[in-house]
Scaffold this motif. Structure first.
Motif, PDB file in Angstrom:
ATOM      1  N   SER A   1       0.841  -1.250   0.113  1.00  0.00           N
ATOM      2  CA  SER A   1       0.145   0.038  -0.012  1.00  0.00           C
ATOM      3  C   SER A   1       0.939   1.171  -0.068  1.00  0.00           C
ATOM      4  CB  SER A   1      -0.868   0.120   1.225  1.00  0.00           C
ATOM      5  OG  SER A   1      -0.206   0.255   2.522  1.00  0.00           O
ATOM      6  N   ALA A   2       0.497   2.276  -0.061  1.00  0.00           N
ATOM      7  CA  ALA A   2       1.009   3.645   0.016  1.00  0.00           C
ATOM      8  C   ALA A   2       1.914   3.687   1.257  1.00  0.00           C
ATOM      9  CB  ALA A   2       0.089   4.787  -0.064  1.00  0.00           C
ATOM     10  N   ASP A   3       1.542   3.258   2.495  1.00  0.00           N
ATOM     11  CA  ASP A   3       1.915   3.299   3.602  1.00  0.00           C
ATOM     12  C   ASP A   3       3.143   2.201   3.918  1.00  0.00           C
ATOM     13  OD1 ASP A   3       0.413   5.430   4.325  1.00  0.00           O
ATOM     14  OD2 ASP A   3      -1.376   4.073   4.750  1.00  0.00           O
ATOM     15  N   GLY A   4       3.269   1.266   2.864  1.00  0.00           N
ATOM     16  CA  GLY A   4       3.967   0.223   3.195  1.00  0.00           C
ATOM     17  C   GLY A   4       3.438  -1.086   2.799  1.00  0.00           C
ATOM     18  N   VAL A   5       4.090  -2.209   3.511  1.00  0.00           N
ATOM     19  CA  VAL A   5       3.630  -3.467   3.482  1.00  0.00           C
ATOM     20  C   VAL A   5       2.419  -3.712   4.619  1.00  0.00           C
ATOM     21  CG1 VAL A   5       4.130  -6.107   3.198  1.00  0.00           C
ATOM     22  CG2 VAL A   5       5.483  -4.028   2.086  1.00  0.00           C
ATOM     23  N   VAL A   6       1.300  -4.364   4.229  1.00  0.00           N
ATOM     24  CA  VAL A   6       0.314  -4.522   4.982  1.00  0.00           C
ATOM     25  C   VAL A   6       0.113  -6.030   5.347  1.00  0.00           C
ATOM     26  CG1 VAL A   6      -2.113  -4.267   5.929  1.00  0.00           C
ATOM     27  CG2 VAL A   6      -0.838  -2.419   4.320  1.00  0.00           C
ATOM     28  N   LEU A   7       0.283  -6.495   6.660  1.00  0.00           N
ATOM     29  CA  LEU A   7       0.152  -7.884   6.857  1.00  0.00           C
ATOM     30  C   LEU A   7      -0.999  -8.139   7.453  1.00  0.00           C
ATOM     31  CD1 LEU A   7       4.144  -8.113   8.313  1.00  0.00           C
ATOM     32  CD2 LEU A   7       3.121  -8.497   6.009  1.00  0.00           C
ATOM     33  N   THR A   8      -1.794  -9.070   7.416  1.00  0.00           N
ATOM     34  CA  THR A   8      -3.087  -9.342   7.929  1.00  0.00           C
ATOM     35  C   THR A   8      -2.902 -10.819   8.654  1.00  0.00           C
ATOM     36  OG1 THR A   8      -4.448  -8.351   6.127  1.00  0.00           O
ATOM     37  CG2 THR A   8      -5.565 -10.059   7.498  1.00  0.00           C
ATOM     38  N   THR A   9      -3.072 -10.772  10.006  1.00  0.00           N
ATOM     39  CA  THR A   9      -2.673 -11.779  10.911  1.00  0.00           C
ATOM     40  C   THR A   9      -3.677 -11.971  11.872  1.00  0.00           C
ATOM     41  OG1 THR A   9      -1.062 -12.703  12.261  1.00  0.00           O
ATOM     42  CG2 THR A   9      -1.174 -10.437  12.172  1.00  0.00           C
ATOM     43  N   ARG A  10      -3.942 -13.183  12.140  1.00  0.00           N
ATOM     44  CA  ARG A  10      -4.416 -13.587  13.409  1.00  0.00           C
ATOM     45  C   ARG A  10      -3.562 -14.062  14.926  1.00  0.00           C
ATOM     46  NH1 ARG A  10     -10.007 -14.003  13.030  1.00  0.00           N
ATOM     47  NH2 ARG A  10     -10.725 -14.044  10.815  1.00  0.00           N
ATOM     48  N   GLU A  11      -2.185 -13.699  14.398  1.00  0.00           N
ATOM     49  CA  GLU A  11      -1.330 -13.849  15.442  1.00  0.00           C
ATOM     50  C   GLU A  11      -0.315 -12.873  15.490  1.00  0.00           C
ATOM     51  OE1 GLU A  11       0.183 -18.302  15.610  1.00  0.00           O
ATOM     52  OE2 GLU A  11      -0.618 -18.345  13.619  1.00  0.00           O
ATOM     53  N   PRO A  12      -0.984 -11.908  15.777  1.00  0.00           N
ATOM     54  CA  PRO A  12      -0.231 -10.421  15.893  1.00  0.00           C
ATOM     55  C   PRO A  12       1.273 -10.595  16.692  1.00  0.00           C
ATOM     56  CG  PRO A  12      -2.025 -10.045  17.162  1.00  0.00           C
ATOM     57  CD  PRO A  12      -2.102 -11.445  16.310  1.00  0.00           C
ATOM     58  N   GLY A  13       1.237 -11.034  17.879  1.00  0.00           N
ATOM     59  CA  GLY A  13       2.366 -11.499  18.606  1.00  0.00           C
ATOM     60  C   GLY A  13       3.384 -12.093  17.838  1.00  0.00           C
ATOM     61  N   ARG A  14       2.966 -13.033  17.347  1.00  0.00           N
ATOM     62  CA  ARG A  14       4.284 -14.005  16.504  1.00  0.00           C
ATOM     63  C   ARG A  14       4.704 -13.213  15.753  1.00  0.00           C
ATOM     64  NH1 ARG A  14       2.631 -19.903  14.320  1.00  0.00           N
ATOM     65  NH2 ARG A  14       4.904 -20.531  13.952  1.00  0.00           N
ATOM     66  N   VAL A  15       3.930 -12.125  14.845  1.00  0.00           N
ATOM     67  CA  VAL A  15       4.369 -11.651  13.648  1.00  0.00           C
ATOM     68  C   VAL A  15       5.538 -10.455  14.247  1.00  0.00           C
ATOM     69  CG1 VAL A  15       3.776 -10.093  11.570  1.00  0.00           C
ATOM     70  CG2 VAL A  15       2.406 -12.335  12.364  1.00  0.00           C
TER      71      VAL A  15
END
Length: 299
Positions: A251-265
């Motif tokens: 995206s214009a803001d960078g790379v967007v990661l979608t996750t259900r494990e935000p702590g791990r990412v």
């Protein structure tokens, strides 16, 4: 003890069911929000609970007192700010609030204090018809609160206010609630409901779809988190291989990661020193609202 008890309220207009079998309880001292798209029945429900509109079926009690037939003894104990402000013509802001104060036997000094609390001292000598929309809205709220009611009903109180005035009003309403007052408001601002309300009811088509605290509603949605990494800090190909990432896109803001494990990412990004400029967005009350009521435009 319940400050407000609503039992199977119904209001119809011809074939339109504006409110259809709503039952709710609001605890004493609670800050309660009613959310819903345009035409959901929020204002009609509020007007029946305030004793301004006769229900076709069901009942409502405020502070243990039935609201219909309209009970004059209840009026000094409640404060009502309607969606559309209506004032006595040709009066100044000070004369307006002094008039409301006199109706309740409130000293003029207390009325003047309310002008200061809503930031209208410099407009005290201005006729109400010459006030801006936001100024008139703040005066309407001051008139609703001038007699220090036990229960306060506010119908979209910040609709015409600028961001600074909104935040100042939030502080004022939080202070009222902290002092033990019960506050009920309708609003289209999800951030407002999240910041102020102990619980919210989400309405659509005259019915209550869900009632709970904003945090509990968001948790029940189980929405994925979105982690945005600053441009140039993470390659898209590499992002797609991170354990716990369900989807990666640029995206214009960078790379967007979608996750259900935000702590791990986030732990993975920290190990690689990629946390500078990272932004994490979890589910919000707006996500819950859209999930329950849909995304279609309403008339």
């Amino acid at each position: 003890m319940a400050a407000i008890e609503i039992d199977d309220l119904v209001k119809t207009y011809g074939t339109l069911a504006a409110v259809e079998g709503v039952s709710l309880q609001v605890a004493e001292g609670e800050f309660f929000g009613i959310l819903g798209p345009n035409g959901a029945g929020k204002t009609t429900l509020l007007e029946m609970v305030e004793g301004l509109r006769r229900p076709d079926r069901g009942s409502a009690r405020v502070l243990g007192v039935p609201v219909w037939p309209r009970n004059a003894a209840l009026l000094p104990r409640i404060g009502v700010q309607l969606q559309a402000s209506s004032f006595f013509e040709r009066l100044t802001a000070r004369e307006q609030i002094h008039t409301f104060a006199a109706l309740y036997g409130v000293p003029t000094a207390a009325a003047d204090d309310w002008l200061e609390r809503v930031g209208l001292v410099d407009k005290a000598g201005t006729r109400v018809e010459d006030l801006s929309g936001g100024q008139a809205q703040r005066l309407s709220i001051a008139c609703a609160l001038v007699h220090d009611p036990e229960v306060v009903f506010l119908d979209e109180p910040t609709a015409a206010l600028d961001p600074q005035a909104r935040r100042n009003l939030w502080d004022l309403l939080s202070g009222l609630n902290d002092s033990g007052r019960t506050v009920v408001l309708t609003t289209h601002y999800m951030d407002e409901a999240e910041a102020l309300c102990d619980r919210v009811a989400i309405m659509d088509a005259g019915r209550v779809l869900r009632v709970d605290s904003p945090a509990a509603l968001v948790r029940a949605l189980d929405a994925p988190a979105r982690i945005t990494v600053a441009p140039g800090a993470l390659a898209l190909d590499g992002a797609q291989t991170i354990m716990g990432v369900d989807q990666a896109r640029e995206s214009a803001d960078g790379v967007v990661l979608t996750t259900r494990e935000p702590g791990r990412v986030l732990a993975h990004l920290a190990e690689r020193d990629r946390l500078d400029g990272v932004r994490v967005q979890t589910g919000t009350l707006e996500d819950v609202f859209l999930e329950l009521t849909g995304r279609a435009y309403r008339a």
